[in-house]
Design a protein around this motif. Structure first.
Motif, short mmCIF file in Angstrom:
data_model
loop_
_atom_site.label_atom_id
_atom_site.label_comp_id
_atom_site.label_asym_id
_atom_site.label_seq_id
_atom_site.Cartn_x
_atom_site.Cartn_y
_atom_site.Cartn_z
N GLY A 385 0.82 -1.20 0.00
CA GLY A 385 0.00 0.00 0.00
C GLY A 385 0.86 1.26 0.00
N ALA A 386 1.92 1.25 0.82
CA ALA A 386 2.84 2.38 0.85
C ALA A 386 3.54 2.54 -0.49
CB ALA A 386 3.87 2.19 1.97
N ALA A 387 3.91 1.42 -1.12
CA ALA A 387 4.56 1.48 -2.43
C ALA A 387 3.60 2.06 -3.48
CB ALA A 387 5.03 0.09 -2.85
N ALA A 388 2.33 1.64 -3.43
CA ALA A 388 1.34 2.14 -4.39
C ALA A 388 1.11 3.63 -4.22
CB ALA A 388 0.03 1.37 -4.24
N VAL A 389 0.99 4.07 -2.97
CA VAL A 389 0.78 5.50 -2.71
C VAL A 389 1.99 6.30 -3.18
CG1 VAL A 389 0.51 7.22 -0.89
CG2 VAL A 389 -0.82 5.11 -0.81
N SER A 390 3.20 5.78 -2.95
CA SER A 390 4.41 6.48 -3.37
C SER A 390 4.48 6.58 -4.88
CB SER A 390 5.65 5.77 -2.83
OG SER A 390 5.63 5.71 -1.42
N MET A 391 4.19 5.48 -5.58
CA MET A 391 4.22 5.49 -7.04
C MET A 391 3.18 6.46 -7.59
SD MET A 391 6.56 3.50 -8.39
CE MET A 391 5.91 3.11 -10.01
N PHE A 392 2.00 6.46 -7.00
CA PHE A 392 0.95 7.37 -7.45
C PHE A 392 1.38 8.82 -7.24
CE2 PHE A 392 -2.71 10.01 -6.20
CZ PHE A 392 -3.41 10.01 -7.40
N ALA A 393 1.98 9.10 -6.09
CA ALA A 393 2.37 10.49 -5.77
C ALA A 393 3.40 11.01 -6.76
CB ALA A 393 2.90 10.56 -4.34
N ILE A 394 4.47 10.26 -7.00
CA ILE A 394 5.51 10.78 -7.89
C ILE A 394 5.04 10.81 -9.35
CG2 ILE A 394 7.39 10.05 -6.37
CD1 ILE A 394 7.87 7.67 -8.18
N SER A 395 4.03 10.01 -9.69
CA SER A 395 3.52 10.03 -11.06
C SER A 395 2.75 11.32 -11.36
CB SER A 395 2.60 8.83 -11.33
OG SER A 395 1.36 8.97 -10.65
N LEU A 396 2.36 12.05 -10.32
CA LEU A 396 1.62 13.29 -10.53
C LEU A 396 2.48 14.35 -11.20
CD1 LEU A 396 -0.37 13.58 -7.17
CD2 LEU A 396 -1.09 12.57 -9.35
N VAL A 397 3.80 14.29 -11.00
CA VAL A 397 4.68 15.29 -11.61
C VAL A 397 4.68 15.16 -13.13
CG1 VAL A 397 7.03 16.17 -11.74
CG2 VAL A 397 6.10 15.44 -9.53
N PRO A 398 5.00 13.99 -13.71
CA PRO A 398 4.94 13.90 -15.18
C PRO A 398 3.53 13.98 -15.74
CG PRO A 398 5.42 11.74 -14.24
CD PRO A 398 5.50 12.74 -13.12
N PHE A 399 2.53 13.52 -14.96
CA PHE A 399 1.15 13.57 -15.46
C PHE A 399 0.69 15.01 -15.65
CE2 PHE A 399 -3.41 13.96 -14.22
CZ PHE A 399 -3.94 13.46 -15.40
N THR A 400 1.03 15.90 -14.72
CA THR A 400 0.57 17.28 -14.80
C THR A 400 1.40 18.14 -15.75
OG1 THR A 400 1.87 17.78 -12.81
CG2 THR A 400 -0.48 17.29 -12.50
N PHE A 401 2.38 17.54 -16.45
CA PHE A 401 3.10 18.28 -17.47
C PHE A 401 2.16 18.80 -18.56
CE2 PHE A 401 7.40 15.97 -16.73
CZ PHE A 401 7.69 16.85 -15.69
N ILE A 402 1.00 18.18 -18.69
CA ILE A 402 0.06 18.57 -19.74
C ILE A 402 -0.58 19.92 -19.45
CG2 ILE A 402 -0.48 16.19 -20.41
CD1 ILE A 402 -2.97 16.33 -18.69
N GLU A 403 -0.47 20.41 -18.20
CA GLU A 403 -1.09 21.69 -17.85
C GLU A 403 -0.18 22.42 -16.86
OE1 GLU A 403 -2.92 24.88 -16.86
OE2 GLU A 403 -3.18 23.46 -15.20
N TYR A 404 0.31 23.58 -17.25
CA TYR A 404 1.37 24.27 -16.50
C TYR A 404 0.94 24.61 -15.08
CZ TYR A 404 4.68 27.88 -15.11
OH TYR A 404 5.60 28.62 -14.41
N ASP A 405 -0.23 25.22 -14.90
CA ASP A 405 -0.66 25.65 -13.57
C ASP A 405 -0.81 24.47 -12.63
OD1 ASP A 405 -0.67 28.26 -14.41
OD2 ASP A 405 -2.82 28.30 -14.89
N SER A 406 -1.33 23.36 -13.12
CA SER A 406 -1.48 22.17 -12.28
C SER A 406 -0.13 21.61 -11.88
CB SER A 406 -2.29 21.10 -13.02
OG SER A 406 -3.59 21.57 -13.33
N ASN A 407 0.82 21.62 -12.82
CA ASN A 407 2.15 21.11 -12.51
C ASN A 407 2.85 21.99 -11.48
OD1 ASN A 407 5.35 21.15 -13.48
ND2 ASN A 407 4.41 19.12 -13.45
N ALA A 408 2.62 23.29 -11.57
CA ALA A 408 3.23 24.21 -10.60
C ALA A 408 2.65 24.04 -9.21
CB ALA A 408 3.06 25.65 -11.07
N SER A 409 1.44 23.45 -9.11
CA SER A 409 0.77 23.29 -7.82
C SER A 409 1.13 21.99 -7.12
CB SER A 409 -0.75 23.36 -8.01
OG SER A 409 -1.12 24.59 -8.60
N VAL A 410 1.93 21.15 -7.77
CA VAL A 410 2.30 19.87 -7.15
C VAL A 410 3.15 20.15 -5.92
CG1 VAL A 410 3.60 17.73 -7.48
CG2 VAL A 410 2.17 18.62 -9.33
#
Length: 622
Positions: A385-410
Motif C-alpha cells: 500500500g505504501a509502495a502504491a501510494v508512493s508510485m501514485f504520488a511521484i507520477s503526478l509530476v509527469p502527469f501534470t506536465f500537460i497543464e502548466y498551472d497544475s504542474n506548478a501546484s504539485v
C-alpha cells in the motif's frame, strides 16, 4: 501493385539478433562504450550517475559490446522461461528483467529513447510490485493487497491515453484541430502496413469522423478506467481494444500497442474473464449487486459522452449522401480552460479510486482466518500500500506536465521524490502523435552509392519506403531502430541527426554489422562484395498512389518527387566527412587507431623500466 509480395515481405527475417552490434557495437553507429567513461570513481558512484550493469563489464573481463549481447541473451531467455513456466513469474525475476532493460536504456542513446521504451520500463517495474514473491515461503498465500498494486496499471493506462489525446490539441497542430490528421497519417507514419494504403483511400468525411472517435476514446473514455462500476470499465476496455487493434492493422508500432492492450486487461474482472473462457463463475458473497440506480447512472454517463461528442464536434448526418460532417466548434482558449478545470479533479479522482482499493483490501485482510495469515496479510498490505501510494504520488509530476498551472501546484515534497528517482524511469510523461508530419508529402531520405561517381545505385532498406513497387511491411512487434530514425532524420537536416554521418562513414568502411541493419541478408545489399567508393543522400517526398478511375489497383504502391540534396557526396578521407565526424564527436575510434602504436610503445617502455628496476633492486639486495 503486387499483392502477392505482401506475404513474402511480412514474413521476412527480423534482424533482432544483429541490431545491437550495428547500433552499439565497437564498429556500430553509436558505440555504447562512449557512454561509459571510466573516470576512476567507485562502482557505487558510477551506478548512481548512470544505473547500468554494464559498469561491471571490465570487472568480468568483458568489453561493452559483449556485455550488452550477454544481457540481451539473458533477458530473452529469462523472459521466455517466465512465459512458459509459472514458477518463474516471480517478483525477483521481473526485477532482474527490469534492471537489464534499464541497463540497455542508459546507453541506448537516440535509438532507445522512444516513449514505448519508457513505457516498458514503467510497466516492468509495476510487474515487480504485482508479481508474487514465490521464493519467500508463505508470502504467496496472502495476496489481499493485489487489487492495490494492480490498480497502478489502470492509473498508468489512464495517464497514457488521456495525455495522448490532450497533447494532440495542446500542440495546436492544424490537422488535429481541423480533424484532417488521418488524411495524412496512414501514408506519413514511420512504417505503414499494406492495409494503411487501403485506409488512405477512404473518403475525407470518414477520416474526420475517425479523428472525432479518437478524441472520444483518448480524452473522455479514460475517466471510466477509474470508475467503480464494472460496466463502465468494460465499455472503456472495448473502446480501447478497437483503437489499438486498428492501429496495429494500419501501422507497425512494434510492441507498443500490444503492451497497451495488455494494460487494458486491468479494466476487467474475474466475472468477465470467466465469461471469455466459457466457465462458470461463482460470485463473491461480499460482492455488491447491480441495481437499477447503477444502470441509470451508466446510461447517464454514456449519454453525456455521446452528447458532448456530438456538440463539441458538430456532428451532422447527411441522409442524402449517407455521410457525417464534423468540425471543431471550440477554441484553443476554451480547451485550455477545460484542461485547467479537469486536470486536478482527475488527480483527486485517482486519489478516491486508490483509497477505495486500499480500504477494500484492508477489510479483506481483516476477514482472513488465522492470526498468522491475518498478520502476514496486514504486513503485505502495509508494504505494498505504501509502495502504491508512493508510485501514485511521484507520477503526478509527469502527469501534470500537460497543464502548466497544475504542474506548478504539485507539492514540493512530491517533486523532490520524483527528481530523486527520475533516472530510473519509474514514472514518465507520455503523449503520442503530438503533431502530424508530412502534410505536404512524406519526406524520405534515399542513400545512393557509386564506385565511379557516375553510376549511382540506391541502397534499399528492408522496411522503410524506398522502392516504389515494394509493398509495405508487416513487422509488429519488431522495431527496426535504424529505419525509424531514418524517418526522423528526413524531417530535418543531417546536422540534426549526427548518427547519420556515422552511418555514411560505416557504409564506406563496409562494416558488416551496420550493413545488416539495412539488409539482414547481406547478399541483398548492392555493395556486399566491395564497399562503395562514394556515398550521397537525397530527400524525396513520397505519397501513396490512388486507385485508378475504373476502380482497379495501380502498379505501384508509392509515387515520389525529388526535393533536394540531403547529404553531399563523400568518400573515405573526404574533408567534409572528416569535419562532420569531428564536429559530432564521432572520431573516438579514429583517435585510438592513431595513438595505438604510441600506446603500446609507451607500455613496453614502462614495463621494461619497471622490470629493470626490480632486477637492479634484487641484485643490490643480493
Amino acid at each position: 501493385m503486387n499483392l502477392s509480395k505482401i506475404h513474402q515481405t511480412s514474413h521476412g527475417k527480423f534482424p533482432e539478433g544483429v541490431c545491437f552490434p550495428g547500433l552499439y557495437g565497437n564498429d556500430g553507429l553509436l558505440p555504447a562504450r562512449w557512454q561509459l567513461r571510466y573516470s576512476g570513481k567507485a562502482l557505487w558512484e558510477q551506478l548512481l550517475s548512470s544505473p547500468t550493469l554494464l559498469w561491471l563489464a571490465p570487472r568480468l573481463g568483458l568489453d561493452t559490446q559483449t556485455a550488452m549481447e550477454l544481457l540481451c541473451l539473458l533477458g530473452a531467455a529469462l523472459s521466455l522461461a517466465a512465459t512458459v513456466l509459472e514458477s518463474l513469474r516471480d517478483s525477483l525475476v521481473f526485477l532482474f528483467l527490469w534492471i537489464m532493460y534499464l541497463s540497455m536504456y542508459q546507453v541506448g542513446q537516440v535509438f532507445l529513447y522512444f516513449q514505448w521504451d519508457s513505457l516498458l520500463l514503467e510497466t516492468g517495474f509495476l510487474c515487480v510490485l504485482i508479481a508474487p514473491v514465490t521464493s519467500l515461503r508463505g508470502w504467496r498465500a496472502g495476496r489481499e493487497h493485489d487489487p492495490v498494486t494492480f490498480w497502478l496499471v489502470r492509473w498508468l493506462l489512464f495517464r497514457l491515453m488521456f495525455a495522448s489525446g490532450i497533447v494532440k490539441l495542446t500542440s495546436r497542430c492544424p490537422t488535429w484541430w481541423g480533424l484532417t490528421a488521418l488524411t495524412y497519417h496512414y501514408e506519413t507514419q514511420c512504417i505503414p502496413t499494406p492495409l494503411a494504403w487501403f485506409a488512405h483511400q477512404l473518403p475525407v468525411w470518414w477520416h474526420k469522423l475517425s479523428v472525432v472517435a479518437t478524441f472520444a476514446i483518448e480524452i473522455a473514455a479514460p475517466f471510466l478506467f477509474l470508475s467503480p462500476l464494472r460496466r463502465l470499465r468494460l465499455g472503456a476496455f472495448y473502446m480501447q481494444v478497437v483503437l489499438q487493434v486498428l492501429i496495429i492493422l494500419s501501422g507497425n508500432y512494434n510492441f507498443f500497442n500490444l503492451l497497451t492492450l495488455t494494460m487494458c486487461l486491468s479494466l476487467l474482472d474475474d466475472e468477465h474473464i470467466y465469461f471469455w473462457l466459457r466457465k462458470k463463475y461463482t460470485p463473491n458473497p461480499n460482492q455488491g449487486t447491480h441495481t437499477l440506480a447503477h444502470t441509470l447512472l451508466e446510461i447517464a454517463v454514456w449519454a453525456l459522452i455521446g452528447f458532448g461528442t456530438v456538440t463539441w464536434f458538430d456532428l451532422q448526418i447527411n441522409w442524402d449522401k449517407w455521410t457525417v460532417s464534423s468540425r471543431t466548434v471550440f477554441t484553443f482558449h476554451q480547451f485550455n480552460q477545460f484542461l485547467k478545470t479537469v486536470t486536478f479533479p482527475s488527480v483527486w479522482l485517482g486519489v478516491l479510486s486508490l483509497t477505495w482499493e486500499l480500504v477494500s483490501s484492508m477489510f479483506r485482510c481483516a476477514c482472513v482466518e488465522g492470526f498468522f495469515k491475518r498478520f502476514l496479510g496486514t504486513v503485505q498490505w502495509t508494504v505494498f500500500g505504501a509502495a502504491a501510494v508512493s508510485m501514485f504520488a511521484i507520477s503526478l509530476v509527469p502527469f501534470t506536465f500537460i497543464e502548466y498551472d497544475s504542474n506548478a501546484s504539485v507539492w514540493p515534497g512530491v517533486r523532490q521524490g520524483y527528481d530523486a528517482v527520475s533516472r530510473y524511469q519509474l514514472v514518465n510523461s507520455y503523449g503520442l502523435f503530438r503533431r502530424m508530419t508530412g502534410v505536404g508529402g512524406r519526406p524520405e531520405v534515399v542513400i545512393e552509392g557509386s564506385m565511379d561517381k557516375v553510376t549511382w545505385t540506391e541502397i534499399e532498406f528492408m522496411y522503410k519506403p524506398g522502392n516504389l513497387s515494394a509493398p509495405p511491411s508487416v513487422i509488429t512487434p519488431h522495431q527496426p531502430r535504424l529505419d525509424w530514425q531514418m524517418w526522423f532524420a528526413a524531417l530535418g537536416t543531417h546536422t540534426h541527426s549526427p548518427w547519420f554521418t556515422s552511418l555514411m562513414y560505416r557504409l564506406l568502411q563496409g562494416k558488416t554489422d551496420v550493413i545488416e541493419l539495412i539488409q539482414s541478408d547481406v547478399s541483398q545489399y548492392p555493395f556486399h562484395q566491395q564497399p562503395p567508393t562514394y556515398l550521397r543522400a537525397h530527400r524525396y517526398k513520397y505519397w501513396f498512389t490512388k486507385t485508378l478511375a475504373d476502380g482497379s489497383y495501380p502498379q505501384r504502391w508509392w509515387k515520389r518527387v525529388y526535393i533536394e540534396e540531403f547529404y553531399p557526396t563523400v568518400y573515405l578521407g573526404d574533408t567534409f566527412l572528416e569535419s562532420m565526424l569531428s564536429q559530432h564527436g564521432l572520431k573516438v575510434w579514429c583517435i585510438w587507431k592513431v595513438f595505438r602504436p604510441l600506446y603500446f610503445s609507451t607500455f613496453c617502455y614502462c614495463s621494461y623500466t619497471f622490470f629493470s628496476m626490480q632486477y637492479d633492486s634484487a641484485c643490490t639486495w643480493g
